[in-house]
Scaffold this active site. Sequence first.
Site, PDB file in Angstrom:
ATOM      1  N   ASP A   1       0.818  -1.213   0.000  1.00 15.78           N
ATOM      2  CA  ASP A   1       0.000   0.000   0.000  1.00 15.78           C
ATOM      3  C   ASP A   1       0.856   1.270   0.000  1.00 15.78           C
ATOM      4  OD1 ASP A   1      -1.680  -2.111   0.499  1.00 15.78           O
ATOM      5  OD2 ASP A   1      -2.807  -1.111   2.078  1.00 15.78           O
TER       6      ASP A   1
ATOM      7  N   HIS B   1      -1.020   4.615  -0.297  1.00 13.25           N
ATOM      8  CA  HIS B   1      -1.962   5.473   0.433  1.00 13.25           C
ATOM      9  C   HIS B   1      -1.560   6.946   0.473  1.00 13.25           C
ATOM     10  CE1 HIS B   1      -5.093   2.804   1.656  1.00 13.25           C
ATOM     11  NE2 HIS B   1      -4.299   1.979   2.312  1.00 13.25           N
TER      12      HIS B   1
ATOM     13  N   ASP C   1      -3.957   0.133  -3.605  1.00  9.32           N
ATOM     14  CA  ASP C   1      -4.139   1.135  -2.555  1.00  9.32           C
ATOM     15  C   ASP C   1      -3.144   2.282  -2.720  1.00  9.32           C
ATOM     16  OD1 ASP C   1      -6.269  -0.257  -1.563  1.00  9.32           O
ATOM     17  OD2 ASP C   1      -5.530  -0.365   0.489  1.00  9.32           O
TER      18      ASP C   1
ATOM     19  N   ASP D   1      -5.943   7.784  -0.788  1.00 11.14           N
ATOM     20  CA  ASP D   1      -6.612   7.939   0.512  1.00 11.14           C
ATOM     21  C   ASP D   1      -5.601   7.959   1.658  1.00 11.14           C
ATOM     22  OD1 ASP D   1      -9.192   8.157  -0.493  1.00 11.14           O
ATOM     23  OD2 ASP D   1      -9.537   5.991  -0.451  1.00 11.14           O
ATOM     24  N   ARG D   2      -6.033   8.605   2.718  1.00 11.62           N
ATOM     25  CA  ARG D   2      -5.291   8.750   3.971  1.00 11.62           C
ATOM     26  C   ARG D   2      -4.163   9.775   3.860  1.00 11.62           C
ATOM     27  NH1 ARG D   2      -5.893   2.717   4.732  1.00 11.62           N
ATOM     28  NH2 ARG D   2      -7.681   2.504   6.134  1.00 11.62           N
TER      29      ARG D   2
ATOM     30  N   ASN E   1      -8.457  -2.328  -2.764  1.00  9.80           N
ATOM     31  CA  ASN E   1      -9.845  -2.045  -2.384  1.00  9.80           C
ATOM     32  C   ASN E   1     -10.143  -0.545  -2.334  1.00  9.80           C
ATOM     33  OD1 ASN E   1      -8.148  -2.085   0.051  1.00  9.80           O
ATOM     34  ND2 ASN E   1     -10.040  -1.721   1.173  1.00  9.80           N
ATOM     35  N   HIS E   2      -9.098   0.298  -2.215  1.00 10.09           N
ATOM     36  CA  HIS E   2      -9.336   1.743  -2.193  1.00 10.09           C
ATOM     37  C   HIS E   2      -9.442   2.337  -3.591  1.00 10.09           C
ATOM     38  CE1 HIS E   2      -9.107   3.309   2.007  1.00 10.09           C
ATOM     39  NE2 HIS E   2      -8.697   2.060   2.211  1.00 10.09           N
TER      40      HIS E   2
ATOM     41  N   HIS F   1      -4.084  -7.996  -3.966  1.00  9.74           N
ATOM     42  CA  HIS F   1      -4.184  -7.033  -2.871  1.00  9.74           C
ATOM     43  C   HIS F   1      -4.758  -7.674  -1.616  1.00  9.74           C
ATOM     44  CE1 HIS F   1      -4.436  -3.205  -0.867  1.00  9.74           C
ATOM     45  NE2 HIS F   1      -5.662  -3.505  -0.485  1.00  9.74           N
TER      46      HIS F   1
ATOM     47  N   ARG G   1     -13.879  -5.980   8.217  1.00 12.38           N
ATOM     48  CA  ARG G   1     -14.026  -5.190   6.996  1.00 12.38           C
ATOM     49  C   ARG G   1     -15.488  -4.844   6.697  1.00 12.38           C
ATOM     50  NH1 ARG G   1      -8.784  -3.606   5.644  1.00 12.38           N
ATOM     51  NH2 ARG G   1      -7.387  -5.402   5.764  1.00 12.38           N
TER      52      ARG G   1
ATOM     53  N   HIS H   1      -2.744  -5.030   1.781  1.00 12.05           N
ATOM     54  CA  HIS H   1      -4.021  -4.853   2.479  1.00 12.05           C
ATOM     55  C   HIS H   1      -3.909  -4.724   3.997  1.00 12.05           C
ATOM     56  CE1 HIS H   1      -8.308  -4.677   2.358  1.00 12.05           C
ATOM     57  NE2 HIS H   1      -8.570  -5.901   2.715  1.00 12.05           N
TER      58      HIS H   1
END
Length: 285
Positions: free
Chosen positions: A91, A93, A119, A122-123, A151-152, A200, A255, A282
């Site tokens: 990830d 992110h 991923d 985000d974040r 998944n993001h 992932h 999740r 993940h």
Amino acid sequence: MSATEQQPRGVHASTVERVVKDVPHPVRTSLDIKDVYKTGKPDAEMLREHFIKEGGVTEELAMKILTDCTAILKAEPNLLELEAPITVCGDVHGQFYDLMKLFEVGGHPRETRYLFLGDYVDRGYFSLECVLYLWALKINYPKSFFLLRGNHECRHLTEYFTFFTECQYKSTERIYDTTMESFDALPLAAIMNEQFLCVHGGLSPEIHTLDDIKEIDRFREPPPYGPMCDLLWSDPLKEFGQEKTREFYSNNTARGCSYYYSYAASCAFLQDNNLLSIIRAHEAQ
């Protein structure tokens, strides 16, 4: 408190003066297509240096990088077949400066083959920069630089977390929508050296063979259940390898979707598909 305090081993440190005396202002200019596209492909090094200085790009340049890379991603299969040596990365992110450190340690993509497991957004505060730089690298090195979906990489999470707002602040909603269309084109998994499944999230009770992955319609928003969802969302059980149950799959309560898969489920899938191991992202462990 005195302006200078005694430190261990006789080292003195000021409590009133800044350690870093001056910080340069972010670059105020935005790169355009004419600046970056001089050879038919984006100048990734120019983008890198510009992003390090917190510079921006025009909507037209971002659109071109996204659409050019999407065309390459669309031509790739759901399940990539790759050969080692290749550096596998988890990830990102939105942590652009950590991404720079990763390439510093792992080697420049000119010389090192890479597989990213998803991923990208985000974040962190630099998701758009991460996407545009990674997508520019994919355009420059399409046969040695590979990107999977996490998944993001979806509308649901990017609207809930930070990427949608970041695009509104730094660019436009048009760039956000185009990025989502590009995410829809990302491959779902990779087989490395015909031995390792790279993904992932993980396994699915609806995926029994590698052909099941190849048959998924990936060009869409990930559904809330089913094999595509599981590849992006599932996790190994917390008691992986020491389970007290014989069940292969159980509901993933952490999740809120997909499954936990057991050690036995992993062994069965690997044996049935003549594989050695699963390489996933993940989770930070």
